[in-house]
Design a protein around this motif. Structure first.
Motif, PDB file in Angstrom:
ATOM      1  N   UNK A  38       0.837  -1.186   0.000  1.00  0.00           N
ATOM      2  CA  UNK A  38       0.000   0.000   0.000  1.00  0.00           C
ATOM      3  C   UNK A  38       0.880   1.247   0.000  1.00  0.00           C
ATOM      4  N   UNK A  39       0.540   2.200  -0.869  1.00  0.00           N
ATOM      5  CA  UNK A  39       1.304   3.452  -0.919  1.00  0.00           C
ATOM      6  C   UNK A  39       0.716   4.402   0.119  1.00  0.00           C
ATOM      7  N   UNK A  40       1.596   5.026   0.896  1.00  0.00           N
ATOM      8  CA  UNK A  40       1.122   5.943   1.937  1.00  0.00           C
ATOM      9  C   UNK A  40       0.546   7.210   1.311  1.00  0.00           C
ATOM     10  N   UNK A  41      -0.129   7.991   2.128  1.00  0.00           N
ATOM     11  CA  UNK A  41      -0.709   9.255   1.662  1.00  0.00           C
ATOM     12  C   UNK A  41       0.404  10.184   1.160  1.00  0.00           C
ATOM     13  N   UNK A  42       1.504  10.224   1.902  1.00  0.00           N
ATOM     14  CA  UNK A  42       2.648  11.039   1.494  1.00  0.00           C
ATOM     15  C   UNK A  42       3.200  10.550   0.157  1.00  0.00           C
ATOM     16  N   UNK A  43       3.258   9.230  -0.016  1.00  0.00           N
ATOM     17  CA  UNK A  43       3.755   8.651  -1.263  1.00  0.00           C
ATOM     18  C   UNK A  43       2.918   9.068  -2.456  1.00  0.00           C
ATOM     19  N   UNK A  44       1.590   9.091  -2.275  1.00  0.00           N
ATOM     20  CA  UNK A  44       0.686   9.521  -3.348  1.00  0.00           C
ATOM     21  C   UNK A  44       0.905  10.992  -3.696  1.00  0.00           C
ATOM     22  N   UNK A  45       1.036  11.819  -2.641  1.00  0.00           N
ATOM     23  CA  UNK A  45       1.248  13.258  -2.849  1.00  0.00           C
ATOM     24  C   UNK A  45       2.565  13.506  -3.576  1.00  0.00           C
ATOM     25  N   UNK A  46       3.607  12.785  -3.155  1.00  0.00           N
ATOM     26  CA  UNK A  46       4.920  12.958  -3.757  1.00  0.00           C
ATOM     27  C   UNK A  46       4.902  12.533  -5.224  1.00  0.00           C
ATOM     28  N   UNK A  47       4.189  11.440  -5.534  1.00  0.00           N
ATOM     29  CA  UNK A  47       4.127  10.968  -6.915  1.00  0.00           C
ATOM     30  C   UNK A  47       3.441  11.998  -7.811  1.00  0.00           C
ATOM     31  N   UNK A  48       2.378  12.637  -7.309  1.00  0.00           N
ATOM     32  CA  UNK A  48       1.680  13.655  -8.103  1.00  0.00           C
ATOM     33  C   UNK A  48       2.601  14.843  -8.393  1.00  0.00           C
ATOM     34  N   UNK A  49       3.372  15.239  -7.367  1.00  0.00           N
ATOM     35  CA  UNK A  49       4.311  16.358  -7.552  1.00  0.00           C
ATOM     36  C   UNK A  49       5.376  15.982  -8.573  1.00  0.00           C
ATOM     37  N   UNK A  50       5.917  14.764  -8.467  1.00  0.00           N
ATOM     38  CA  UNK A  50       6.953  14.318  -9.407  1.00  0.00           C
ATOM     39  C   UNK A  50       6.407  14.236 -10.824  1.00  0.00           C
ATOM     40  N   UNK A  51       5.143  13.824 -10.943  1.00  0.00           N
ATOM     41  CA  UNK A  51       4.501  13.736 -12.255  1.00  0.00           C
ATOM     42  C   UNK A  51       4.428  15.113 -12.896  1.00  0.00           C
ATOM     43  N   UNK A  52       3.946  16.106 -12.137  1.00  0.00           N
ATOM     44  CA  UNK A  52       3.811  17.475 -12.662  1.00  0.00           C
ATOM     45  C   UNK A  52       5.182  18.044 -13.036  1.00  0.00           C
ATOM     46  N   UNK A  53       6.167  17.843 -12.174  1.00  0.00           N
ATOM     47  CA  UNK A  53       7.517  18.339 -12.452  1.00  0.00           C
ATOM     48  C   UNK A  53       8.087  17.695 -13.710  1.00  0.00           C
ATOM     49  N   UNK A  54       7.856  16.392 -13.870  1.00  0.00           N
ATOM     50  CA  UNK A  54       8.392  15.659 -15.010  1.00  0.00           C
ATOM     51  C   UNK A  54       7.717  16.075 -16.320  1.00  0.00           C
TER      52      UNK A  54
END
Length: 197
Positions: A38-54
């Motif tokens: 299971x991905x943590x809440x922080x993990x989900x937030x971080x992935x969204x930020x990395x997606x936008x940056x990328x």
């Protein structure tokens, strides 16, 4: 200057992102082997930020600056931030179809091929305004590079907030985009939650 040298398809796989959003029509044949944890809440937030940056090709510090700028504007911070990212000159040139990928349009801007309202602008992060006229320099319009680019991007959908004349490699920003007109698969609310901790 920092450069992201991670292979694009590998990065897309790890972020669960379709390469089409970057202007790449290749597909990776490999599947990402993820453990079923299971991905943590922080993990989900971080992935969204990395997606936008990328997707927009922005590093951490400028990305945080876009967030701070978006906070000061009226309206929702997340939507404001996505609109600011969409207004970047390299992104607008990509949306107009004058480059195959966002990375290529960044290079085109860097190489001083783009005029904004008749003036040469070589800053990819330049924010366009409503009414700005963006065109490719007369000197390079006839080059083989732009013929090849238009061959590839000719069928690409141009957003409603832009008006493009592909024959003359020229376009106008009719109005600033709204969040509904930005087709980027990013949940900006998670990014806002991440930064407001």
């Amino acid at each position: 200057m920092a450069v992201d040298r991670v292979p694009v398809l590998k990065r897309c796989r790890s972020l669960g992102l379709d390469p089409v959003y970057l202007g790449i029509d290749k597909k990776s044949n490999r599947e990402l082997k993820r453990a079923n944890r299971k991905v943590s809440e922080y993990g989900l937030q971080l992935r969204e930020k990395q997606k936008a940056k990328f997707i927009y090709g922005v590093l951490e510090k400028p990305f945080r600056n876009y967030y701070k700028k978006a906070e000061k504007l009226e309206g929702q911070t997340g939507e404001n931030m996505m609109i600011l990212l969409e207004r970047r000159l390299d992104n607008v040139v990509f949306r107009m179809g004058f480059g195959r990928t966002r990375r290529e349009t960044r290079q085109i801007v860097d190489h001083r091929h783009i005029l904004v309202n008749g003036k040469c602008v070589n800053i990819p992060s330049y924010l366009v305004k409503a009414g700005d006229v963006i065109e490719v320099k007369e000197k390079v319009k006839s080059s083989q590079r732009y013929k090849d680019i238009l061959e590839v991007t000719g069928g690409r959908m141009v957003p409603a907030w832009l008006d493009v004349d592909q024959e003359n490699l020229r376009g106008t920003v009719k109005e600033l985009p709204t969040r509904e007109e930005i087709d980027v698969p990013v949940n900006e609310m998670l990014i806002v939650e991440l930064y407001s901790k």
